[in-house]
Design a protein around this motif. Sequence first.
Motif, PDB file in Angstrom:
ATOM      1  N   THR A  38       0.868  -1.147   0.000  1.00 28.23           N
ATOM      2  CA  THR A  38       0.000   0.000   0.000  1.00 28.23           C
ATOM      3  C   THR A  38       0.915   1.210   0.000  1.00 28.23           C
ATOM      4  OG1 THR A  38      -1.624  -1.241   1.230  1.00 28.23           O
ATOM      5  CG2 THR A  38      -1.894   1.134   1.208  1.00 28.23           C
ATOM      6  N   THR A  39       0.806   2.053  -1.005  1.00 28.06           N
ATOM      7  CA  THR A  39       1.768   3.129  -1.185  1.00 28.06           C
ATOM      8  C   THR A  39       1.873   4.042   0.018  1.00 28.06           C
ATOM      9  OG1 THR A  39       0.093   4.410  -2.344  1.00 28.06           O
ATOM     10  CG2 THR A  39       1.629   3.139  -3.697  1.00 28.06           C
ATOM     11  N   GLY A  40       0.792   4.313   0.699  1.00 27.71           N
ATOM     12  CA  GLY A  40       0.847   5.184   1.857  1.00 27.71           C
ATOM     13  C   GLY A  40       1.624   4.584   3.012  1.00 27.71           C
ATOM     14  N   GLU A  41       1.792   3.273   3.015  1.00 28.74           N
ATOM     15  CA  GLU A  41       2.492   2.600   4.101  1.00 28.74           C
ATOM     16  C   GLU A  41       3.995   2.520   3.875  1.00 28.74           C
ATOM     17  OE1 GLU A  41       0.625  -1.192   4.435  1.00 28.74           O
ATOM     18  OE2 GLU A  41      -1.079  -0.374   5.506  1.00 28.74           O
ATOM     19  N   LYS A  42       4.446   2.658   2.673  1.00 24.62           N
ATOM     20  CA  LYS A  42       5.869   2.469   2.389  1.00 24.62           C
ATOM     21  C   LYS A  42       6.745   3.440   3.170  1.00 24.62           C
ATOM     22  CE  LYS A  42       7.344   1.054  -1.521  1.00 24.62           C
ATOM     23  NZ  LYS A  42       7.635  -0.315  -1.852  1.00 24.62           N
ATOM     24  N   VAL A  43       6.407   4.719   3.186  1.00 21.67           N
ATOM     25  CA  VAL A  43       7.204   5.696   3.920  1.00 21.67           C
ATOM     26  C   VAL A  43       7.123   5.403   5.409  1.00 21.67           C
ATOM     27  CG1 VAL A  43       7.453   8.136   4.535  1.00 21.67           C
ATOM     28  CG2 VAL A  43       7.099   7.488   2.153  1.00 21.67           C
ATOM     29  N   ARG A  44       5.928   5.120   5.896  1.00 20.72           N
ATOM     30  CA  ARG A  44       5.753   4.834   7.320  1.00 20.72           C
ATOM     31  C   ARG A  44       6.587   3.629   7.739  1.00 20.72           C
ATOM     32  NH1 ARG A  44       0.343   2.534   8.590  1.00 20.72           N
ATOM     33  NH2 ARG A  44       1.456   0.629   8.173  1.00 20.72           N
ATOM     34  N   ASP A  45       6.533   2.564   6.958  1.00 23.22           N
ATOM     35  CA  ASP A  45       7.275   1.354   7.295  1.00 23.22           C
ATOM     36  C   ASP A  45       8.780   1.575   7.207  1.00 23.22           C
ATOM     37  OD1 ASP A  45       4.829   0.159   7.663  1.00 23.22           O
ATOM     38  OD2 ASP A  45       4.895  -1.003   5.804  1.00 23.22           O
ATOM     39  N   ALA A  46       9.229   2.277   6.167  1.00 26.22           N
ATOM     40  CA  ALA A  46      10.662   2.551   6.025  1.00 26.22           C
ATOM     41  C   ALA A  46      11.154   3.448   7.155  1.00 26.22           C
ATOM     42  CB  ALA A  46      10.943   3.195   4.665  1.00 26.22           C
ATOM     43  N   PHE A  47      10.348   4.412   7.540  1.00 26.25           N
ATOM     44  CA  PHE A  47      10.734   5.285   8.648  1.00 26.25           C
ATOM     45  C   PHE A  47      10.788   4.502   9.959  1.00 26.25           C
ATOM     46  CE2 PHE A  47       9.472   8.545  11.917  1.00 26.25           C
ATOM     47  CZ  PHE A  47      10.729   9.121  12.013  1.00 26.25           C
ATOM     48  N   ALA A  48       9.848   3.596  10.155  1.00 23.87           N
ATOM     49  CA  ALA A  48       9.835   2.791  11.382  1.00 23.87           C
ATOM     50  C   ALA A  48      11.094   1.946  11.499  1.00 23.87           C
ATOM     51  CB  ALA A  48       8.596   1.906  11.419  1.00 23.87           C
TER      52      ALA A  48
ATOM     53  N   THR B 129      16.846   1.953  14.601  1.00 25.66           N
ATOM     54  CA  THR B 129      18.306   2.060  14.777  1.00 25.66           C
ATOM     55  C   THR B 129      18.688   3.154  15.769  1.00 25.66           C
ATOM     56  OG1 THR B 129      18.697   3.688  13.008  1.00 25.66           O
ATOM     57  CG2 THR B 129      18.639   1.347  12.362  1.00 25.66           C
ATOM     58  N   LEU B 130      17.722   3.915  16.271  1.00 25.29           N
ATOM     59  CA  LEU B 130      18.034   5.078  17.111  1.00 25.29           C
ATOM     60  C   LEU B 130      18.787   4.731  18.387  1.00 25.29           C
ATOM     61  CD1 LEU B 130      14.823   7.268  16.708  1.00 25.29           C
ATOM     62  CD2 LEU B 130      17.094   7.700  15.754  1.00 25.29           C
TER      63      LEU B 130
ATOM     64  N   CYS C 217      29.831  -2.750  14.915  1.00 17.92           N
ATOM     65  CA  CYS C 217      29.874  -1.494  14.164  1.00 17.92           C
ATOM     66  C   CYS C 217      29.562  -1.689  12.681  1.00 17.92           C
ATOM     67  CB  CYS C 217      31.229  -0.822  14.353  1.00 17.92           C
ATOM     68  SG  CYS C 217      31.237   0.905  13.836  1.00 17.92           S
ATOM     69  N   SER C 218      30.097  -2.720  12.086  1.00 14.07           N
ATOM     70  CA  SER C 218      29.864  -2.960  10.666  1.00 14.07           C
ATOM     71  C   SER C 218      28.379  -3.174  10.402  1.00 14.07           C
ATOM     72  CB  SER C 218      30.657  -4.174  10.201  1.00 14.07           C
ATOM     73  OG  SER C 218      30.380  -4.461   8.852  1.00 14.07           O
ATOM     74  N   TYR C 219      27.746  -4.004  11.211  1.00 15.62           N
ATOM     75  CA  TYR C 219      26.314  -4.262  11.053  1.00 15.62           C
ATOM     76  C   TYR C 219      25.525  -2.967  11.223  1.00 15.62           C
ATOM     77  CZ  TYR C 219      21.547  -5.596  12.111  1.00 15.62           C
ATOM     78  OH  TYR C 219      20.179  -5.680  12.098  1.00 15.62           O
ATOM     79  N   PHE C 220      25.824  -2.224  12.278  1.00 16.81           N
ATOM     80  CA  PHE C 220      25.103  -0.993  12.569  1.00 16.81           C
ATOM     81  C   PHE C 220      25.206   0.008  11.419  1.00 16.81           C
ATOM     82  CE2 PHE C 220      25.582   3.415  14.177  1.00 16.81           C
ATOM     83  CZ  PHE C 220      24.259   3.660  14.488  1.00 16.81           C
ATOM     84  N   LEU C 221      26.423   0.280  10.945  1.00 15.67           N
ATOM     85  CA  LEU C 221      26.591   1.271   9.881  1.00 15.67           C
ATOM     86  C   LEU C 221      25.926   0.822   8.586  1.00 15.67           C
ATOM     87  CD1 LEU C 221      30.284   2.360  10.534  1.00 15.67           C
ATOM     88  CD2 LEU C 221      28.181   3.562  11.182  1.00 15.67           C
ATOM     89  N   ASN C 222      26.058  -0.450   8.252  1.00 14.21           N
ATOM     90  CA  ASN C 222      25.407  -0.963   7.044  1.00 14.21           C
ATOM     91  C   ASN C 222      23.894  -0.913   7.171  1.00 14.21           C
ATOM     92  OD1 ASN C 222      27.299  -1.944   4.894  1.00 14.21           O
ATOM     93  ND2 ASN C 222      28.236  -2.895   6.689  1.00 14.21           N
ATOM     94  N   ARG C 223      23.389  -1.186   8.360  1.00 16.19           N
ATOM     95  CA  ARG C 223      21.940  -1.146   8.556  1.00 16.19           C
ATOM     96  C   ARG C 223      21.413   0.276   8.421  1.00 16.19           C
ATOM     97  NH1 ARG C 223      18.130  -2.607  13.695  1.00 16.19           N
ATOM     98  NH2 ARG C 223      16.204  -2.098  12.608  1.00 16.19           N
TER      99      ARG C 223
END
Length: 172
Positions: free
Chosen positions: A71-81, A86-87, A95-101
Amino acid sequence: MTSTSSVRRVALLAAALAALAVSCGTTPEPDRAAGPGTATTASASATTGAPEATAADPTTAPAEPDGTPTTTGEKVRDAFATLQATLNDSCAADCSYFLNRVHRELQELDAAMKADPKGPGHFPEPIQKIAELNKTLAGDTSFENLKKHEKLLVGTRDFINTWMQGHPDDYR
């Protein structure tokens, strides 16, 4: 509007009910076991079993590479979530995993914002920050280069988090 997660939940529920019926020695009636929006009441993709996007439903975008509709409206929401997840992470553990993620999550959010029905002009600052990061990285996503630009990478993530918090209609 049917979301990908709703479709998956209905499919899981139908599978669970069918398994329960088999374990109890009964066979559910096809129309009732499938539930609304499945089996005979909706068309499904022959390869994925997921409902197909139709021109009559503007909220459903083409399927993802794994075949699930989005659902196009969900893509930004899901990607932002997933970026927000990672916060509380840092280079302290892996470190490698974190930076790549963080890099991957930023790229996915960038793609989602550019594909959003509101258009890329709705997200000018985040898209610009990611473009600046990508220009600095110059296509080199090796650990050494990501570590070299860790401050910019994490700063871009933090900037976008703050920007999105000021635009709650884009992620809720």
